[in-house]
Design an enzyme around this catalytic site. Structure first.
Site, PDB file in Angstrom:
ATOM      1  N   TYR A 109      75.526   3.478 -34.710  1.00 61.07           N
ATOM      2  CA  TYR A 109      74.425   2.601 -34.274  1.00 61.07           C
ATOM      3  C   TYR A 109      73.836   1.905 -35.487  1.00 61.07           C
ATOM      4  O   TYR A 109      73.647   2.519 -36.539  1.00 61.07           O
ATOM      5  CB  TYR A 109      73.335   3.439 -33.592  1.00 61.07           C
ATOM      6  CG  TYR A 109      72.107   2.634 -33.250  1.00 61.07           C
ATOM      7  CD1 TYR A 109      71.997   1.965 -32.033  1.00 61.07           C
ATOM      8  CD2 TYR A 109      71.049   2.519 -34.163  1.00 61.07           C
ATOM      9  CE1 TYR A 109      70.874   1.213 -31.722  1.00 61.07           C
ATOM     10  CE2 TYR A 109      69.920   1.767 -33.860  1.00 61.07           C
ATOM     11  CZ  TYR A 109      69.838   1.115 -32.645  1.00 61.07           C
ATOM     12  OH  TYR A 109      68.733   0.361 -32.348  1.00 61.07           O
ATOM     13  N   GLU A 197      70.940  -5.832 -33.017  1.00 60.44           N
ATOM     14  CA  GLU A 197      71.394  -4.469 -32.751  1.00 60.44           C
ATOM     15  C   GLU A 197      72.888  -4.457 -32.452  1.00 60.44           C
ATOM     16  O   GLU A 197      73.368  -5.272 -31.673  1.00 60.44           O
ATOM     17  CB  GLU A 197      70.626  -3.886 -31.549  1.00 60.44           C
ATOM     18  CG  GLU A 197      70.977  -2.443 -31.261  1.00 60.44           C
ATOM     19  CD  GLU A 197      70.320  -1.941 -29.978  1.00 60.44           C
ATOM     20  OE1 GLU A 197      69.328  -1.200 -30.085  1.00 60.44           O
ATOM     21  OE2 GLU A 197      70.795  -2.278 -28.883  1.00 60.44           O
TER      22      GLU A 197
END
Ligand code: GDP
Ligand code: MN
Length: 388
Positions: A109, A197
């Site tokens: 992530y 993101e």
């Protein structure tokens, strides 16, 4: 302004951030064509909507053959995709991204955000990336590392190392990872992003890093200097009433919850104060419409119509401080709209400021059924009682 995954990846390519080979499709037939161009299986068929959680909702699927691409594209295109982020009503899928599949060894992530508290840019990263990152953040927040960057000094080598070591990036991938992170940071700053993101950022079996998902939010106030991003706007993904309001240069925000009070105010600060007062009086705001400073009667009328067409609205509170926008202008707009649309719900009006007496007279002479209020507390109590 949010952009689609395929658009974010277009920007990634410009900055040499590695993404899988692929292309966007507006129809299932186009999806098949993109898959044929890729030529290797598996390929991934992905719903393009402005919301995450698509994988778990059935909007991201792997295909092993052209026949499967065809079947999946027909299944996903046109479906109403419901995910954790769309709400129960879901989102209609009108675009697909078809991409070459990759050999995933690990899902990481990575995100970049401005941090208001420290006035720095923050890079968040986790080795536990993938579809369960929300649970990771809730249950094991120590698995998410945060690196703060002073925007004036910019990203430095030690920042890159800190993130790379925090993610346990294997040695053969380190150089590529550092280059990628530097590019992402550069893009984030250059495009005035408010959020970037990548989840997952994939580490492949071949020790390469690859962004297989991409979420990007560009600060709406900076859009004027990014013509390319302006073209990415997809009004199908926006609230139709918000789109209509923006055409009239009005700021209308649908709050989305269970509220039922519509608000017309001038100025964002007054909007916040008005909503607080409504809550304090025991009611819930459904939306607010900020008509700004320079509105004319026509704009007010359009705004009032927008508030009335919000199905959740069971009563309207108008709270205006007349400055540049004069109270008589406001009153004329409200009367015009209310006559055209047959006002059938309670309306509470509180005005102060320039030409307030003229404004009050216009409203009183109009024969409109409304409740007047003397101050904000009085107004919010009256609207709360009216919608009960
Ligand atoms: P999201 O659910 O909306 O965040 O959509 P993602 O783009 O993150 O896709 C969801 C999941 O699909 C990812 O976490 C991956 O596990 C999987 N996925 C996406 N692309 C590929 C791919 O190329 N190969 C494989 N094996 N899985 C993929
Ligand atoms: Mn994702």
């Amino acid at each position: 302004m949010k952009v689609h995954e395929y658009q974010a990846k277009e920007l990634f390519r410009k900055f040499d951030v590695p993404v899988p080979k692929g292309g966007v499709a507006n129809t299932p037939e186009e999806a098949v064509r993109v898959a044929e161009e890729i030529g290797i299986f598996p390929v991934v068929v992905k719903a393009q909507i402005h919301a995450g959680g698509r994988g778990k909702g059935g909007g991201v699927k792997l295909a092993q053959s052209i026949e499967e691409v065809k079947a999946l594209a027909n299944e996903i295109h046109g479906m109403t995709l419901v995910t954790k982020q769309t709400g129960p009503e879901g989102r209609l899928v009108q675009k697909l991204l078809v991409e070459q599949g990759c050999n995933i060894a690990k899902e990481l992530y990575l995100s970049i955000l401005p941090d208001r508290e420290t006035a720095k840019i923050i890079i968040m990263a986790s080795e536990a990336g993938g579809m369960d990152i929300e649970e990771v953040a809730e249950q094991t927040p120590e698995k998410i590392i945060k690196v703060y960057i002073d925007p004036l000094a910019g990203i430095q080598g030690y920042h890159l190392n800190e993130v790379a070591f925090g993610l346990n990036i294997p040695k053969p991938a380190l150089k590529q990872f550092g280059k990628m992170l530097r590019s992402l940071y550069k893009m984030f700053v250059q495009y005035d992003c408010s959020m970037l993101e990548i989840n997952p950022l994939v580490l492949t079996a071949e020790d390469e890093v690859l962004a297989i998902d991409a979420k990007l939010d560009v600060d709406g106030n900076a859009l004027y200097r990014h013509k390319d991003v302006q073209e990415y706007r997809d009004t199908d993904e926006e609230d139709p009433l918000e789109v209509e309001a923006s055409e009239y240069n009005l700021n209308y925000i649908n709050l989305g919850g269970t509220g039922n009070v519509g608000n017309m105010v001038n100025g964002a600060g007054l909007a916040m104060a008005t909503m607080d007062a409504i809550k304090a009086a025991g009611a819930e705001p459904a939306n607010f419409l900020d008509v700004g400073g320079g509105a004319d009667a026509e704009m007010i009328a359009n705004g009032f119509r927008i508030l009335l067409s919000d199905k959740n609205v069971k009563g309207i509170l108008i709270n205006i401080f007349g400055g540049i926008l004069r109270c008589d202008t406001l009153a004329n707009g409200v009367v015009q709209a209310a006559k055209e649309t047959l006002l059938s719900i309670p309306l509470v009006v509180r005005m102060e400021g320039t030409n307030v007496e003229e404004g009050k007279k216009i409203l009183a002479d109009s024969g409109l059924d409304m409740i007047t209020a003397d101050n904000l507390k009085d107004a919010s109590e009256k609207i709360a009682a009216a919608v009960q």
